[in-house]
Write a protein that holds these residues in place. Structure first.
Motif, short mmCIF file in Angstrom:
data_model
loop_
_atom_site.label_atom_id
_atom_site.label_comp_id
_atom_site.label_asym_id
_atom_site.label_seq_id
_atom_site.Cartn_x
_atom_site.Cartn_y
_atom_site.Cartn_z
N LEU A 76 -25.82 42.64 -22.64
CA LEU A 76 -26.41 43.99 -22.66
C LEU A 76 -26.07 44.81 -23.91
CD1 LEU A 76 -25.82 45.04 -18.94
CD2 LEU A 76 -27.96 44.28 -20.00
N SER A 77 -24.96 44.50 -24.54
CA SER A 77 -24.47 45.36 -25.61
C SER A 77 -24.88 44.88 -27.00
CB SER A 77 -22.94 45.42 -25.56
OG SER A 77 -22.45 46.09 -26.71
N PRO A 78 -25.66 45.68 -27.72
CA PRO A 78 -25.98 45.32 -29.10
C PRO A 78 -24.72 45.27 -29.98
CG PRO A 78 -27.43 47.08 -28.33
CD PRO A 78 -26.38 46.88 -27.28
N ALA A 79 -23.71 46.06 -29.66
CA ALA A 79 -22.47 46.07 -30.44
C ALA A 79 -21.72 44.75 -30.34
CB ALA A 79 -21.56 47.20 -29.96
N LEU A 80 -21.99 43.97 -29.30
CA LEU A 80 -21.30 42.70 -29.10
C LEU A 80 -22.17 41.50 -29.49
CD1 LEU A 80 -19.54 43.47 -25.70
CD2 LEU A 80 -18.53 43.46 -27.98
N GLY A 81 -23.20 41.75 -30.29
CA GLY A 81 -24.09 40.68 -30.73
C GLY A 81 -23.32 39.59 -31.47
#
Length: 91
Positions: A76-81
């Motif tokens: 769900l998190s773009p920061a954790l791509g």
């Protein structure tokens, strides 16, 4: 209540994230049925290490729930791509 350790690995090219930012991403991924009571996380250049306290009927269920929440946060998190879950792994 069960304590489950988890580890995230981050790709070298990904920007560093603070422990607070990681904690926010994990809480955002928690649902009411996950049984998560408390989470602690420590960020590093290689990724992050943390622990989750979960309500679950047994240790195996707690590990599965922790793995589910961690994978949900990664999805769900773009920061954790590009990040990946390095533990807990499949039993």
């Amino acid at each position: 209540m069960h304590l489950v350790e988890f580890v995230f690995a981050k790709p070298p090219e990904a920007p560093d994230l603070s422990s607070d930012a990681l904690l926010a991403e994990l809480w955002a991924a928690c649902g009411p049925g996950d049984g998560v009571e408390h989470v602690r996380v420590h960020a590093s250049r290689a990724g992050a290490r943390g622990v989750a306290f979960l309500l679950a009927p047994d240790e195996a269920s707690a590990v599965r729930r922790c793995r589910t929440v961690c994978r949900r946060a990664l999805a769900l998190s773009p920061a954790l791509g590009g990040w990946r879950l390095a533990g807990p792994v499949e039993a």
